[in-house]
Scaffold this motif. Structure first.
Motif, mmCIF file in Angstrom:
data_model
loop_
_atom_site.group_PDB
_atom_site.id
_atom_site.type_symbol
_atom_site.label_atom_id
_atom_site.label_comp_id
_atom_site.label_asym_id
_atom_site.label_seq_id
_atom_site.Cartn_x
_atom_site.Cartn_y
_atom_site.Cartn_z
ATOM 1 N N VAL A 1 -6.745 -102.036 -33.509
ATOM 2 C CA VAL A 1 -7.445 -102.667 -32.389
ATOM 3 C C VAL A 1 -7.095 -101.878 -31.130
ATOM 4 C CG1 VAL A 1 -7.677 -104.761 -30.982
ATOM 5 C CG2 VAL A 1 -7.361 -104.955 -33.467
ATOM 6 N N CYS A 2 -8.108 -101.521 -30.333
ATOM 7 C CA CYS A 2 -7.858 -100.758 -29.113
ATOM 8 C C CYS A 2 -6.987 -101.571 -28.153
ATOM 9 C CB CYS A 2 -9.178 -100.382 -28.437
ATOM 10 S SG CYS A 2 -8.947 -99.650 -26.795
ATOM 11 N N PRO A 3 -5.837 -101.027 -27.745
ATOM 12 C CA PRO A 3 -4.949 -101.779 -26.839
ATOM 13 C C PRO A 3 -5.558 -101.946 -25.447
ATOM 14 C CG PRO A 3 -3.928 -99.702 -27.569
ATOM 15 C CD PRO A 3 -5.318 -99.703 -28.100
ATOM 16 N N LYS A 4 -6.532 -101.110 -25.107
ATOM 17 C CA LYS A 4 -7.144 -101.192 -23.771
ATOM 18 C C LYS A 4 -8.259 -102.236 -23.719
ATOM 19 C CE LYS A 4 -5.048 -98.080 -21.164
ATOM 20 N NZ LYS A 4 -4.469 -97.083 -22.009
ATOM 21 N N CYS A 5 -9.210 -102.160 -24.708
ATOM 22 C CA CYS A 5 -10.406 -103.007 -24.600
ATOM 23 C C CYS A 5 -10.578 -103.983 -25.769
ATOM 24 C CB CYS A 5 -11.656 -102.142 -24.491
ATOM 25 S SG CYS A 5 -12.122 -101.332 -26.036
ATOM 26 N N GLY A 6 -9.722 -103.899 -26.764
ATOM 27 C CA GLY A 6 -9.824 -104.824 -27.897
ATOM 28 C C GLY A 6 -10.870 -104.442 -28.927
ATOM 29 N N HIS A 7 -11.422 -103.225 -28.840
ATOM 30 C CA HIS A 7 -12.376 -102.778 -29.857
ATOM 31 C C HIS A 7 -11.711 -102.817 -31.237
ATOM 32 C CE1 HIS A 7 -15.577 -100.441 -31.755
ATOM 33 N NE2 HIS A 7 -14.617 -99.764 -32.358
ATOM 34 N N HIS A 8 -12.395 -103.433 -32.208
ATOM 35 C CA HIS A 8 -11.847 -103.525 -33.565
ATOM 36 C C HIS A 8 -12.370 -102.390 -34.438
ATOM 37 C CE1 HIS A 8 -10.396 -107.387 -32.342
ATOM 38 N NE2 HIS A 8 -10.072 -107.785 -33.561
ATOM 39 N N SER B 1 -9.333 -92.201 -23.876
ATOM 40 C CA SER B 1 -8.683 -91.412 -24.906
ATOM 41 C C SER B 1 -7.301 -91.992 -25.166
ATOM 42 C CB SER B 1 -8.561 -89.954 -24.457
ATOM 43 O OG SER B 1 -9.858 -89.428 -24.341
ATOM 44 N N LEU B 2 -7.108 -92.383 -26.412
ATOM 45 C CA LEU B 2 -5.864 -93.078 -26.749
ATOM 46 C C LEU B 2 -5.146 -92.352 -27.865
ATOM 47 C CD1 LEU B 2 -7.839 -96.361 -27.021
ATOM 48 C CD2 LEU B 2 -6.066 -96.059 -25.292
ATOM 49 N N LEU B 3 -3.841 -92.509 -27.895
ATOM 50 C CA LEU B 3 -3.073 -91.969 -29.008
ATOM 51 C C LEU B 3 -3.469 -92.721 -30.270
ATOM 52 C CD1 LEU B 3 0.536 -91.497 -27.592
ATOM 53 C CD2 LEU B 3 -0.820 -89.763 -28.775
ATOM 54 N N LYS C 1 -11.050 -91.105 -29.078
ATOM 55 C CA LYS C 1 -11.830 -91.605 -27.952
ATOM 56 C C LYS C 1 -12.439 -92.933 -28.371
ATOM 57 C CE LYS C 1 -15.344 -90.360 -24.631
ATOM 58 N NZ LYS C 1 -16.485 -89.484 -24.328
ATOM 59 N N CYS C 2 -12.076 -93.994 -27.684
ATOM 60 C CA CYS C 2 -12.499 -95.331 -28.100
ATOM 61 C C CYS C 2 -13.986 -95.558 -27.809
ATOM 62 C CB CYS C 2 -11.663 -96.387 -27.380
ATOM 63 S SG CYS C 2 -12.169 -98.058 -27.800
ATOM 64 N N PRO C 3 -14.753 -95.983 -28.822
ATOM 65 C CA PRO C 3 -16.173 -96.261 -28.587
ATOM 66 C C PRO C 3 -16.386 -97.512 -27.735
ATOM 67 C CG PRO C 3 -15.580 -96.772 -30.857
ATOM 68 C CD PRO C 3 -14.345 -96.213 -30.211
ATOM 69 N N GLY C 4 -15.348 -98.317 -27.594
ATOM 70 C CA GLY C 4 -15.471 -99.525 -26.786
ATOM 71 C C GLY C 4 -15.321 -99.247 -25.301
ATOM 72 N N CYS C 5 -14.297 -98.456 -24.940
ATOM 73 C CA CYS C 5 -13.999 -98.266 -23.514
ATOM 74 C C CYS C 5 -13.991 -96.799 -23.090
ATOM 75 C CB CYS C 5 -12.658 -98.912 -23.175
ATOM 76 S SG CYS C 5 -11.271 -98.197 -24.086
ATOM 77 N N SER C 6 -14.277 -95.907 -24.045
ATOM 78 C CA SER C 6 -14.343 -94.467 -23.772
ATOM 79 C C SER C 6 -13.012 -93.852 -23.354
ATOM 80 C CB SER C 6 -15.397 -94.141 -22.703
ATOM 81 O OG SER C 6 -16.637 -94.645 -23.099
HETATM 82 ZN ZN LIG Z 1 -11.105 -99.313 -26.177
#
Ligand SMILES: [Zn+2]
Lengths: 316, 282
Positions: B47-54, B35-37, B28-33
């Motif tokens: 790097v989160c492909p959805k929001c760019g969270h590093h 749920s990603l593989l 679960k991405c802390p940047g965009c919440s």
């Molecule tokens: Zn994200």
């Protein structure tokens, strides 16, 4: 001179001196032999205590409110002091003082941390904790010294660089880092005197010298004992334990090649005798300055580089 | 074992503490919440492909993403810290060194290599935050100084990629002196006209920030990295005030003139290639 401020471990001395005062106030002449006896008792006790200070106790001595500060050294050791203010960019930081002065008649640049003694002055000096503009003022004066070929003498006594919002916004880290790099390349002699608390990067930012001298009961470390305790044991009151672990005493540090000489303090600490302390420091400065004056600008830079380059302990 | 790797620290805390590299199948991405593989994030350099969270990334993985052909030559890998002060907190320093080294990976908190970025041979020192919080003692200072000296000798640019809590307490005064040592070496590099690029990643604080990390000809930060001199907790305790939003994050430093640019990890190799080419007049 202000009233004596005793440290906790000086309790036995405080009690004896109180007794002497009481006897004195009675004014009875037949008491004088008893007073003399007590007086010599005090001296012995003081010797004993100060010859066996723990590292934590040394940290208390180093922070003593009556310990000589930079302006005291300037008053006792220099003439023609002209304080120079400001970093030409943001403001004038009162936690660092500096200016032109004469040492043995020779013009020099003197810079140091400055603490306050009473509440008002403590606040004015920000408890000796500089903001970035303080370090930038120091650098401006260092570079001026180089321009006019004047030796630099610094006095180090700070709990650390100030940790505040403004300090971060104006680049506390950048200001310290720049001083470290620029001090390394100055072509004039630099003598550093650690006179009280050598508090981490905030101390080092004016302490990259060809010679580093340290007062007998001063401390110099990467973090304060309280700060270290807060991190390691999540308990800022375990300063005593942390002080032992950090080994910040002059006697520890000289073993590691970080300082060149320990300057002795009067028995009972530097705060008991400003004249004797500043003169002891003055004669050490004089000796080292004479040696450094024999060196060319290139030699001074290389001497300083090699000094810090060698500060490494590791297995290869 | 749960299918979801829960974000235990929560959104609020993610400001001061990054979520560890995920191990579960889903993250679960802390940047965009979202749920990603987990694998999808890993394949995208953490790097989160959805929001760019590093997310934090292992140093060798980062090197692969920056250097030509993902290859390099490592130097001074054998240097090891010693417990010369007999430093003991809950554990002795020696014990800490031994157990950290035994976990594999690095022998200390920095890896020093020579490699090429778009065909420009470069000296790179990269921190391993997993090794005692990337703290700097004698070994770290020595290895970085040697990297700078190799750059001088071979007339190559030098890059330091920082991720560090600052000076290592267990080496007390000698850790502090590494700040002076590395900065003095950078003075020589500057005089020789060779570029120094500092890359600041999450987190870079204390004595590392207050020495080489702020001395780049270019200071480049990764998005939303914590970068500062004093830790946020220390500042809060000193001033007894809440800190402003985004305080000590890359974007805040950019606003205050402390870094030249913020570059996504996905763009880092291209950016470095461009600026290095110009700085070395190629
Ligand atoms: Zn994200």
């Amino acid at each position: 001179m202000a009233a004596t401020v005793y440290m906790e471990f000086e309790k036995p001395i405080a009690e004896l001196e109180k007794k002497i005062e009481e006897l004195r106030s009675l004014g009875a002449s037949e008491m004088s032999t008893e007073i003399d006896a007590l007086q010599s008792c005090v001296e012995t006790k003081r010797q004993e205590i100060f010859n066996n200070l723990s590292r934590w106790q040394k940290a208390q001595v180093a922070r003593h409110i009556n310990r000589p500060f930079t302006l005291d050294y300037i008053q006792h050791l220099f003439t023609d002091f002209n304080e120079l203010h400001g970093d030409r960019n943001f403001g004038d930081d009162h936690a660092i003082v500096g200016g032109l002065a004469r040492f043995d008649g020779q013009p020099v640049m003197v810079v140091g941390h400055q603490k306050g003694r009473d509440t008002k002055e403590k606040v004015f000096r920000n408890f000796g904790m500089p903001n970035p503009e303080g370090y930038r003022k120091a650098l401006r004066l260092f570079q001026m010294a180089e321009q006019f070929n004047l030796p630099i003498i610094t006095f180090v006594d700070t709990p650390g660089a100030y940790p505040g919002i403004g300090a971060e916004e104006r680049g506390q880290a950048e200001a310290i880092a720049r001083n470290l790099r620029e001090m390394a390349s100055l072509t004039v002699p630099i003598i550093v005197c650690i006179t009280g608390e050598g508090g981490s990067g905030g101390a080092l930012a004016i302490a990259v010298g060809n010679r580093v001298l340290m007062l007998e009961h001063s401390v110099y470390a990467v973090i304060s004992p309280e700060g270290c305790a807060a991190i390691l044991w999540s308990d800022g009151t375990k300063g005593q334990q942390a002080a032992e672990a950090l080994k910040p005493a002059a006697q520890d540090i000289i073993e590691l090649g970080v300082i060149d000489e320990i300057v002795h303090e009067p028995v009972g600490g530097a705060h008991r005798d400003h004249e004797a302390t500043t003169q002891a420091m003055g004669s050490a400065i004089r000796r080292h300055l004479a040696e450094l004056k024999e060196m060319t600008p290139e030699q001074l830079v290389e001497d300083r580089y090699q000094k810090f380059r060698a500060m490494t302990r590791m297995a290869e | 074992m749960s299918w979801f790797k829960r974000d235990k620290t929560g959104i609020e805390k993610s400001n001061t503490k990054h979520v560890k590299v995920p191990e579960g199948l889903w993250t679960k991405c802390p940047g965009c919440s979202e749920s990603l593989l987990t694998q999808e994030i890993e394949e995208n350099l953490q790097v989160c492909p959805k929001c760019g969270h590093h997310y934090r990334i292992a140093p060798r993985k980062r090197l692969q993403s920056i250097l030509d052909n993902g290859t390099w030559q490592e130097f001074d890998a054998e240097l090891t810290s010693v417990d010369f002060l007999d430093f003991k907190d809950t554990k002795s320093y020696q014990e800490r060194i031994n157990t950290t080294v035994a976990k594999g990976g690095s022998r200390d908190a920095v890896i020093c290599v020579e490699g090429s970025i778009k065909e420009i041979a470069t000296q790179i020192a990269i921190f391993d935050f997993a090794f005692m919080g990337g703290s700097m003692g004698s070994v770290v200072g020595e290895k970085i100084t040697r990297s700078i000296e190799r750059g001088l000798e071979k007339k190559q640019p030098v890059i330091v990629i920082s991720a560090s809590g600052g000076a290592r307490m267990q080496e007390s005064i000698l850790s502090l002196m590494q700040m002076a040592k590395t900065s003095a070496a950078l003075a020589k590099l500057k005089a020789a006209g060779l570029p120094f690029i500092s890359i600041l990643t999450d987190p870079t604080t204390g004595g590392v920030t207050a020495s080489f990390a702020m001395l780049g000809d270019l200071n480049i930060a990764e998005p939303k990295a914590l970068i500062g001199f004093a830790g946020p907790r220390v500042i809060e305790q000193t001033i007894r005030q809440k800190l402003p939003a985004g305080f000590q994050r890359s974007e805040y430093l950019l606003d205050h003139g402390m870094v030249d640019m913020i570059v996504s990890r996905l763009e880092m190799r291209d950016t470095l290639g461009q600026v290095l080419a110009m700085l070395t007049r190629q």
